[in-house]
Design a protein around this motif. Structure first.
Motif, PDB file in Angstrom:
ATOM      1  N   GLY A  32       0.801  -1.208   0.000  1.00 42.72           N
ATOM      2  CA  GLY A  32       0.000   0.000   0.000  1.00 42.72           C
ATOM      3  C   GLY A  32       0.834   1.259   0.000  1.00 42.72           C
ATOM      4  N   ARG A  33       0.318   2.278   0.656  1.00 43.78           N
ATOM      5  CA  ARG A  33       0.907   3.614   0.666  1.00 43.78           C
ATOM      6  C   ARG A  33       1.471   3.913   2.044  1.00 43.78           C
ATOM      7  N   LEU A  34       2.694   4.431   2.075  1.00 41.86           N
ATOM      8  CA  LEU A  34       3.408   4.709   3.311  1.00 41.86           C
ATOM      9  C   LEU A  34       3.633   6.207   3.464  1.00 41.86           C
ATOM     10  N   SER A  35       3.369   6.743   4.661  1.00 41.76           N
ATOM     11  CA  SER A  35       3.719   8.113   5.022  1.00 41.76           C
ATOM     12  C   SER A  35       4.707   8.043   6.179  1.00 41.76           C
ATOM     13  N   LEU A  36       5.856   8.690   5.997  1.00 41.93           N
ATOM     14  CA  LEU A  36       6.972   8.519   6.919  1.00 41.93           C
ATOM     15  C   LEU A  36       7.486   9.870   7.374  1.00 41.93           C
ATOM     16  N   GLY A  37       7.748  10.020   8.658  1.00 40.60           N
ATOM     17  CA  GLY A  37       8.335  11.239   9.185  1.00 40.60           C
ATOM     18  C   GLY A  37       9.823  11.067   9.430  1.00 40.60           C
ATOM     19  N   GLY A  48       5.506   3.908  -1.674  1.00 37.69           N
ATOM     20  CA  GLY A  48       4.884   2.597  -1.608  1.00 37.69           C
ATOM     21  C   GLY A  48       5.636   1.659  -0.689  1.00 37.69           C
ATOM     22  N   PHE A  49       4.949   0.591  -0.256  1.00 31.81           N
ATOM     23  CA  PHE A  49       5.596  -0.429   0.555  1.00 31.81           C
ATOM     24  C   PHE A  49       4.942  -1.774   0.279  1.00 31.81           C
ATOM     25  N   GLY A  50       5.618  -2.828   0.678  1.00 31.78           N
ATOM     26  CA  GLY A  50       5.079  -4.172   0.550  1.00 31.78           C
ATOM     27  C   GLY A  50       5.675  -5.066   1.605  1.00 31.78           C
ATOM     28  N   GLY A  51       5.103  -6.258   1.758  1.00 29.47           N
ATOM     29  CA  GLY A  51       5.637  -7.176   2.748  1.00 29.47           C
ATOM     30  C   GLY A  51       4.791  -8.419   2.872  1.00 29.47           C
ATOM     31  N   LEU A  52       5.026  -9.133   3.964  1.00 28.91           N
ATOM     32  CA  LEU A  52       4.344 -10.407   4.218  1.00 28.91           C
ATOM     33  C   LEU A  52       3.970 -10.467   5.691  1.00 28.91           C
ATOM     34  N   ALA A  53       2.780 -10.990   5.984  1.00 27.95           N
ATOM     35  CA  ALA A  53       2.315 -11.129   7.358  1.00 27.95           C
ATOM     36  C   ALA A  53       1.814 -12.548   7.591  1.00 27.95           C
ATOM     37  N   VAL A  54       1.977 -13.014   8.830  1.00 28.23           N
ATOM     38  CA  VAL A  54       1.451 -14.308   9.263  1.00 28.23           C
ATOM     39  C   VAL A  54       0.641 -14.063  10.531  1.00 28.23           C
ATOM     40  N   ARG A  55      -0.587 -14.555  10.549  1.00 28.33           N
ATOM     41  CA  ARG A  55      -1.482 -14.319  11.690  1.00 28.33           C
ATOM     42  C   ARG A  55      -2.031 -15.633  12.206  1.00 28.33           C
ATOM     43  N   LEU A  73       7.994  -5.737   6.603  1.00 27.13           N
ATOM     44  CA  LEU A  73       7.627  -4.741   5.599  1.00 27.13           C
ATOM     45  C   LEU A  73       8.855  -3.998   5.102  1.00 27.13           C
ATOM     46  N   ALA A  74       8.770  -3.497   3.870  1.00 25.61           N
ATOM     47  CA  ALA A  74       9.836  -2.665   3.309  1.00 25.61           C
ATOM     48  C   ALA A  74       9.219  -1.673   2.337  1.00 25.61           C
ATOM     49  N   GLY A  75       9.771  -0.450   2.307  1.00 26.20           N
ATOM     50  CA  GLY A  75       9.263   0.561   1.396  1.00 26.20           C
ATOM     51  C   GLY A  75      10.237   1.708   1.232  1.00 26.20           C
ATOM     52  N   THR A  76       9.872   2.648   0.382  1.00 24.25           N
ATOM     53  CA  THR A  76      10.689   3.841   0.135  1.00 24.25           C
ATOM     54  C   THR A  76       9.779   5.055   0.077  1.00 24.25           C
TER      55      THR A  76
END
Length: 213
Positions: A32-37, A48-55, A73-76
């Motif tokens: 999705g979309r990342l907002s970073l300070g 943008g960012f992407g990743g993998l989750a296990v629940r 997660l990882a993004g720029t």
């Protein structure tokens, strides 16, 4: 009137057949979309960012299940302006830059499940995440400066306390397998680490069973 009675019976039967005593494991790509300070930026950056989750989950009542999730997660993010002292100069300059980031998150919460075959879901959770911010890549006069030596800003590690909420729709393929999708957001609690917000979407496949404990 007869149809109303029949619909009520079906609805009651569906509610009674939900998730009590079911456990599950979900695997889900997320993006999705990342907002970073960042402290040396004039305003938050986005990208943008992407990743993998296990629940993993377990239900003690029919309406909802408790769950815990681990995400990688990882993004720029791109920033309009930051202040730097570039290699070979002693004078601070203002220039745009990009910042790569990675995060590992652990959260726990509950998911409300409102159906049997088609299952609307709402999840709320809170947790912690560790965040690594790389050294920025600064664009100045047509040259890209990167690395701590070139930009005067090293990579960093920080931690956030986060809250998350998602809404989705699942489909029960059979008694063991469920697939689904969801959209939601994550926000860091202000004052605890640099700002972090995401708007994301996930798809997942989940295996359900009844533990014998």
């Amino acid at each position: 009137m007869r149809w109303l009675v029949l619909a009520g019976c079906l609805l009651a039967a569906g509610v009674a057949h939900a998730d009590r005593r079911e456990a599950s494991v979900h695997v889900q790509p997320v993006g999705g979309r990342l907002s970073l300070g960042e402290a040396y930026a004039s305003a938050a950056g986005a990208g943008g960012f992407g990743g993998l989750a296990v629940r993993a989950s377990y239900a003690t009542v029919n309406l909802f299940q408790y769950d815990a999730q681990v995400s990688v997660l990882a993004g720029t993010a791109a920033f309009d302006q930051g202040r730097f002292v570039l290699s070979g100069s002693s004078t601070p300059i203002d220039a745009p830059f990009t910042l790569a980031t990675q995060a590992v998150r652990l959260d726990a919460g509950a998911t409300v499940r409102l159906g049997v075959r088609w299952i609307p879901t709402v999840r709320v959770a809170a947790g912690v995440q560790a965040v690594r911010r790389a050294s920025p890549a600064v664009s100045y006069q047509g040259v890209v400066f990167s690395g701590a030596t070139d930009t005067g800003q090293a990579s960093s590690l920080s931690a956030n306390v986060i809250a998350t909420a998602t809404a989705g729709l699942d489909y029960r393929v059979n008694r063991r397998w469920i697939v689904g999708a969801a959209i939601g957001g994550v926000a860091a609690i202000p004052g605890l680490g640099e700002a972090w917000r995401t708007f994301d979407g996930t798809v997942h496949a989940a295996y359900y069973w009844y533990p014998r404990w």
